[in-house]
Scaffold this active site. Structure first.
Site, PDB file in Angstrom:
ATOM      1  N   ARG A   1       0.760  14.559  12.889  1.00  0.00           N
ATOM      2  CA  ARG A   1       1.176  14.359  11.507  1.00  0.00           C
ATOM      3  C   ARG A   1       1.081  15.619  10.634  1.00  0.00           C
ATOM      4  O   ARG A   1       0.292  15.675   9.678  1.00  0.00           O
ATOM      5  CB  ARG A   1       0.414  13.178  10.886  1.00  0.00           C
ATOM      6  CG  ARG A   1       0.607  11.921  11.697  1.00  0.00           C
ATOM      7  CD  ARG A   1      -0.067  10.729  11.107  1.00  0.00           C
ATOM      8  NE  ARG A   1       0.722  10.054  10.114  1.00  0.00           N
ATOM      9  CZ  ARG A   1       0.353   8.956   9.483  1.00  0.00           C
ATOM     10  NH1 ARG A   1      -0.801   8.420   9.750  1.00  0.00           N
ATOM     11  NH2 ARG A   1       1.123   8.384   8.597  1.00  0.00           N
TER      12      ARG A   1
ATOM     13  N   ARG B   1      -8.023  -0.771   5.351  1.00  0.00           N
ATOM     14  CA  ARG B   1      -7.263   0.269   4.629  1.00  0.00           C
ATOM     15  C   ARG B   1      -5.934  -0.309   4.144  1.00  0.00           C
ATOM     16  O   ARG B   1      -5.371   0.186   3.170  1.00  0.00           O
ATOM     17  CB  ARG B   1      -6.986   1.451   5.554  1.00  0.00           C
ATOM     18  CG  ARG B   1      -8.207   2.302   5.847  1.00  0.00           C
ATOM     19  CD  ARG B   1      -7.821   3.515   6.655  1.00  0.00           C
ATOM     20  NE  ARG B   1      -6.536   3.999   6.199  1.00  0.00           N
ATOM     21  CZ  ARG B   1      -5.563   4.449   7.003  1.00  0.00           C
ATOM     22  NH1 ARG B   1      -5.747   4.490   8.293  1.00  0.00           N
ATOM     23  NH2 ARG B   1      -4.424   4.866   6.506  1.00  0.00           N
TER      24      ARG B   1
ATOM     25  N   LYS C   1       0.835  -1.210   0.000  1.00  0.00           N
ATOM     26  CA  LYS C   1       0.000   0.000   0.000  1.00  0.00           C
ATOM     27  C   LYS C   1       0.865   1.255   0.000  1.00  0.00           C
ATOM     28  O   LYS C   1       0.624   2.188  -0.769  1.00  0.00           O
ATOM     29  CB  LYS C   1      -0.908  -0.017   1.237  1.00  0.00           C
ATOM     30  CG  LYS C   1      -1.529   1.316   1.579  1.00  0.00           C
ATOM     31  CD  LYS C   1      -2.353   1.254   2.833  1.00  0.00           C
ATOM     32  CE  LYS C   1      -1.637   1.580   4.106  1.00  0.00           C
ATOM     33  NZ  LYS C   1      -1.345   3.005   4.342  1.00  0.00           N
ATOM     34  N   ASN C   2       1.868   1.283   0.864  1.00  0.00           N
ATOM     35  CA  ASN C   2       2.648   2.519   1.025  1.00  0.00           C
ATOM     36  C   ASN C   2       3.591   2.790  -0.149  1.00  0.00           C
ATOM     37  O   ASN C   2       4.128   3.883  -0.272  1.00  0.00           O
ATOM     38  CB  ASN C   2       3.444   2.489   2.334  1.00  0.00           C
ATOM     39  CG  ASN C   2       2.540   2.669   3.538  1.00  0.00           C
ATOM     40  OD1 ASN C   2       1.343   2.928   3.395  1.00  0.00           O
ATOM     41  ND2 ASN C   2       3.097   2.516   4.726  1.00  0.00           N
TER      42      ASN C   2
ATOM     43  N   CYS D   1      -4.442  12.390  12.971  1.00  0.00           N
ATOM     44  CA  CYS D   1      -5.084  11.080  13.122  1.00  0.00           C
ATOM     45  C   CYS D   1      -4.729  10.521  14.476  1.00  0.00           C
ATOM     46  O   CYS D   1      -3.990  11.134  15.244  1.00  0.00           O
ATOM     47  CB  CYS D   1      -4.689  10.153  11.988  1.00  0.00           C
ATOM     48  SG  CYS D   1      -2.975   9.719  12.026  1.00  0.00           S
TER      49      CYS D   1
ATOM     50  N   ASP E   1       5.411   0.820  11.863  1.00  0.00           N
ATOM     51  CA  ASP E   1       4.202   0.113  11.416  1.00  0.00           C
ATOM     52  C   ASP E   1       4.160  -1.348  11.875  1.00  0.00           C
ATOM     53  O   ASP E   1       3.171  -2.040  11.635  1.00  0.00           O
ATOM     54  CB  ASP E   1       4.081   0.181   9.884  1.00  0.00           C
ATOM     55  CG  ASP E   1       3.629   1.546   9.403  1.00  0.00           C
ATOM     56  OD1 ASP E   1       3.280   2.395  10.241  1.00  0.00           O
ATOM     57  OD2 ASP E   1       3.626   1.772   8.172  1.00  0.00           O
TER      58      ASP E   1
HETATM   59  C1  UD1 Z   1       4.489   6.889   6.134  1.00  0.00           C
HETATM   60  C2  UD1 Z   1       3.638   5.637   6.040  1.00  0.00           C
HETATM   61  C3  UD1 Z   1       3.202   5.193   7.439  1.00  0.00           C
HETATM   62  C4  UD1 Z   1       4.434   5.021   8.330  1.00  0.00           C
HETATM   63  C5  UD1 Z   1       5.294   6.264   8.316  1.00  0.00           C
HETATM   64  C6  UD1 Z   1       6.598   6.109   9.079  1.00  0.00           C
HETATM   65  C7  UD1 Z   1       2.583   5.945   3.888  1.00  0.00           C
HETATM   66  C8  UD1 Z   1       1.328   6.196   3.120  1.00  0.00           C
HETATM   67  N1  UD1 Z   1       2.464   5.937   5.224  1.00  0.00           N
HETATM   68  O1  UD1 Z   1       3.668   7.902   6.694  1.00  0.00           O
HETATM   69  O2  UD1 Z   1       2.509   3.956   7.308  1.00  0.00           O
HETATM   70  O3  UD1 Z   1       3.997   4.787   9.659  1.00  0.00           O
HETATM   71  O4  UD1 Z   1       5.621   6.622   6.956  1.00  0.00           O
HETATM   72  O5  UD1 Z   1       7.329   5.042   8.585  1.00  0.00           O
HETATM   73  O6  UD1 Z   1       3.620   5.703   3.313  1.00  0.00           O
HETATM   74  N2  UD1 Z   1       6.441  14.772  10.299  1.00  0.00           N
HETATM   75  C9  UD1 Z   1       6.528  16.112  10.568  1.00  0.00           C
HETATM   76  N3  UD1 Z   1       6.354  16.997   9.539  1.00  0.00           N
HETATM   77  C10 UD1 Z   1       6.113  16.578   8.260  1.00  0.00           C
HETATM   78  C11 UD1 Z   1       6.039  15.199   7.983  1.00  0.00           C
HETATM   79  C12 UD1 Z   1       6.197  14.316   9.037  1.00  0.00           C
HETATM   80  O7  UD1 Z   1       6.725  16.511  11.715  1.00  0.00           O
HETATM   81  O8  UD1 Z   1       5.970  17.429   7.363  1.00  0.00           O
HETATM   82  C13 UD1 Z   1       6.591  13.792  11.412  1.00  0.00           C
HETATM   83  C14 UD1 Z   1       5.298  13.009  11.645  1.00  0.00           C
HETATM   84  O9  UD1 Z   1       4.421  13.722  12.471  1.00  0.00           O
HETATM   85  C15 UD1 Z   1       5.829  11.751  12.292  1.00  0.00           C
HETATM   86  C16 UD1 Z   1       7.182  11.552  11.610  1.00  0.00           C
HETATM   87  O10 UD1 Z   1       7.528  12.814  11.035  1.00  0.00           O
HETATM   88  O11 UD1 Z   1       6.024  11.938  13.670  1.00  0.00           O
HETATM   89  C17 UD1 Z   1       7.185  10.486  10.536  1.00  0.00           C
HETATM   90  O12 UD1 Z   1       6.242  10.796   9.547  1.00  0.00           O
HETATM   91  P1  UD1 Z   1       6.424  10.403   8.008  1.00  0.00           P
HETATM   92  O13 UD1 Z   1       7.687   9.644   7.836  1.00  0.00           O
HETATM   93  O14 UD1 Z   1       6.216  11.627   7.208  1.00  0.00           O
HETATM   94  O15 UD1 Z   1       5.206   9.433   7.813  1.00  0.00           O
HETATM   95  P2  UD1 Z   1       4.150   9.427   6.638  1.00  0.00           P
HETATM   96  O16 UD1 Z   1       4.806   9.681   5.345  1.00  0.00           O
HETATM   97  O17 UD1 Z   1       2.968  10.246   7.021  1.00  0.00           O
END
Ligand code: UD1
Length: 420
Positions: free
Chosen positions: A123, A398, A22-23, A118, A306
Site C-alpha cells: 500500500r 475498526r 467508514k470509508n 499492512c 472489501d
Molecule cells: C480504500 C479503502 C479500502 C479499499 C480500497 C480499495 C478507505 C479508507 N479504504 O483504500 O477499504 O480496500 O480503497 O477499494 O477508503 N496503490 C499504489 N499507489 C498508491 C495508492 C494505491 O500502488 O499511491 C495501490 C495499492 O497498493 C492497492 C491499490 O492501489 O494495491 C488500491 O489501493 P487504493 O484504491 O488506493 O486503496 P486505499 O485508498 O488505500
C-alpha cells in the site's frame, strides 16, 4: 483484548440498520481541515478508525465535538496550531495520509509519517505524491516522514496509473483551493468519492465528473462550513447480505443504497440469494442451495475487494468449485488459512483462490488478521457446527459498529469475552 465466541446459528432473521460508511467518513473528516468554518458531519458511527482520525485532527489544533449517541461530529478547524503529525497518530491507520491534501491545499505545508504497510499488501502512496508533484508541491522523505511544501498549488492534469481511491480523494482535496483547473484521469469512481465530492461542493468547491474516470476540479479562493450526512456503508450492508446467505436466513437491511451494491447483489443472485428492493430497504433471503461462483475483484463498479473475504466464506459451503481472483491488493488471502482451520478446502495460487465447497465447517479457534478477514470469520462461524472463538477482534471494530449486537438482534449466538 477481547474475542468473539460464536455458536452455530440456524438462520438470521429480522431487520438490521446499516451504519454510515467508514470509508466515506474518513476523507470527509480530513476535508474539514480545508475550511476555517465549522462543519457538522452526521451518520458517523464511533468506530476506532473514526476515533483515530478525530485524534489526528485535534493534534493539528482543530476543535472536535462528537455526540456518539447521535453519531454526529462538529469539527472546527479555525486555526491550526501545527501542520505536523506524530508517528503514533499516523501509524494507526493508512487513511491518516488523507490529511495531506487538505493541509497542502490550505497551508502549503504538511509533515506526516508515511502510513506503514499492512497485512493485505504494501500500500504505497506514490500515486498521491505524483498528483501533488504535478500540482507543484515538493516532497522530501527522511526517516519515514514525508515533508510536503509548496507556495501555492497549481491546477494540473494528472493521470493515475491505477484508479486508487485514496489518491483520487487526496488529489481532489488538494485541488479545491489550488490556482486553476485540475483534471484527474483514470480516477477512482467509488461511491465514497462521490460522497466526498458532495461534501466539498457543499463547502463551496467546484468539482465535476466525480463517479466517472475523469474528475475536474477548479480551485476556489475559500471554503465555508456545512452540515453533511455520510452515505450508508455498502460493505457493512454486503457483509449482512452474506450473513443471510450463509445461514439460509431472511433479513431486511435498512439505510442502504441498492445502486452502491450492484456487483454484490449480482453475484449473490448467481449463487441463489434473492435481493428485493422494498420500501424499508432491501429484503435478502436464500432460495435453494448455494451455487459456486467465479469472482474477480476490481475497482468500482467492479466487485469490491472489501467483500472478497466474506464471499470466500460463502463459497466454502457452495455446492461445487468456486474461483476468486484478487486484482486490487497483492496479498489479500490471509483469511484462507484461518478458514482452513474451520474445515474449508481452499487452494491459493498467487492472486487466485480455488475453493471446493464442503458439506460443513466446524467451529475452531481462529484470529482476525485484518478487518474484512475478521468479518469473514464471523460469517463462517455462524454457519459452522459447534463453537468458534475469534481472537484479535480489534481489527473488526475498526470498521463494523456493534456487529455483535446487530447480529444478536438477528438471532445469532455471539458473545464478547475477555481474552485470557
Ligand atoms: C480504500 C479503502 C479500502 C479499499 C480500497 C480499495 C478507505 C479508507 N479504504 O483504500 O477499504 O480496500 O480503497 O477499494 O477508503 N496503490 C499504489 N499507489 C498508491 C495508492 C494505491 O500502488 O499511491 C495501490 C495499492 O497498493 C492497492 C491499490 O492501489 O494495491 C488500491 O489501493 P487504493 O484504491 O488506493 O486503496 P486505499 O485508498 O488505500
Amino acid at each position: 483484548m477481547e474475542k468473539f465466541v460464536i455458536r452455530h446459528t440456524d438462520s438470521l432473521q429480522g431487520t438490521v440498520r446499516i451504519s454510515g460508511a467508514k470509508n466515506a467518513a474518513l476523507p470527509i473528516l480530513a476535508a474539514c481541515l480545508l475550511t476555517s468554518e465549522p462543519c457538522y458531519i452526521e451518520n458517523v458511527p464511533p468506530l476506532t478508525d473514526v476515533i483515530y482520525m478525530l485524534e489526528m485532527l485535534k493534534g493539528f489544533g482543530a476543535e472536535v465535538a462528537y455526540d456518539k449517541e447521535k453519531e454526529s461530529i462538529c469539527i472546527h478547524a479555525k486555526e491550526l496550531t501545527t501542520l505536523e503529525s506524530s508517528y503514533e497518530k499516523a501509524d494507526k491507520m493508512r487513511a491518516s495520509f488523507l490529511v495531506a491534501g487538505p493541509l497542502i491545499s490550505r497551508y502549503g505545508q504538511a509533515k506526516l509519517p508515511l502510513p506503514g504497510g499492512c497485512q493485505i499488501g504494501s500500500r504505497p502512496v506514490d500515486l498521491h505524491l505524483k498528483g501533488f508533484h504535478c500540482m507543484g508541491a515538493k516532497s522530501r522523505q527522511e526517516h519515514g516522514v514525508i515533508d510536503l511544501t509548496t507556495k501555492k498549488l497549481k491546477g494540473a492534469t494528472i493521470y493515475l496509473d491505477f484508479p486508487s481511491v485514496g489518491a483520487t480523494e487526496n488529489i481532489m482535496m488538494a485541488a479545491v483551493l489550488a490556482k486553476g483547473k485540475t483534471i484527474i484521469e483514470n480516477a477512482a469512481a467509488e461511491p465514497e468519492i462521490i460522497d466526498l465530492a458532495e461534501f466539498l461542493r457543499e463547502i463551496g468547491a467546484d468539482i465535476q465528473g466525480d463517479g466517472t474516470d475523469t474528475v475536474e476540479i477548479t480551485g476556489v479562493k475559500e471554503l465555508e462550513g456545512t452540515t453533511h450526512s455520510v452515505i450508508p456503508d455498502r460493505i457493512e450492508a454486503g457483509t449482512f447480505m452474506v450473513g443471510a446467505a450463509i445461514t439460509g436466513g431472511d433479513i431486511v437491511l435498512e439505510n442502504v443504497r441498492e445502486e452502491h451494491l450492484k456487483p454484490v447483489i449480482a453475484k449473490l443472485a448467481e449463487c441463489n440469494v434473492k435481493i428485493e428492493a422494498i420500501p424499508q430497504g432491501l429484503h435478502v433471503y436464500r432460495k435453494g442451495k448455494l451455487q459456486p461462483l467465479q469472482l474477480k475483484t476490481m475497482p468500482f463498479p467492479g466487485f469490491p475487494t472489501d467483500m472478497q473475504a466474506q464471499f470466500m466464506s460463502l463459497m466454502t459451503l457452495a455446492k461445487g468449485t468456486s474461483m476468486i481472483t484478487e486484482t486490487v491488493f497483492e496479498n489479500r488471502f490471509i483469511h484462507a488459512g484461518e478458514l482452513q482451520r474451520m474445515g474449508a478446502d481452499i487452494r491459493i495460487d498467487s492472486r487466485n483462490a480455488v475453493i471446493e465447497g464442503v458439506e460443513e465447517l466446524t467451529g475452531s479457534k481462529v484470529r482476525a488478521t485484518d478487518l474484512r478477514a475478521g468479518a469473514a470469520l464471523i460469517l463462517s462461524a455462524l454457519a459452522a457446527k459447534g463453537e468458534t472463538e475469534i481472537g484479535e477482534i480489534h481489527h473488526i471494530e475498526r470498521g463494523y459498529y456493534k456487529i455483535d449486537e446487530k447480529l444478536r438482534a438477528l438471532g445469532a449466538d455471539i458473545e464478547r469475552k475477555e481474552e485470557v
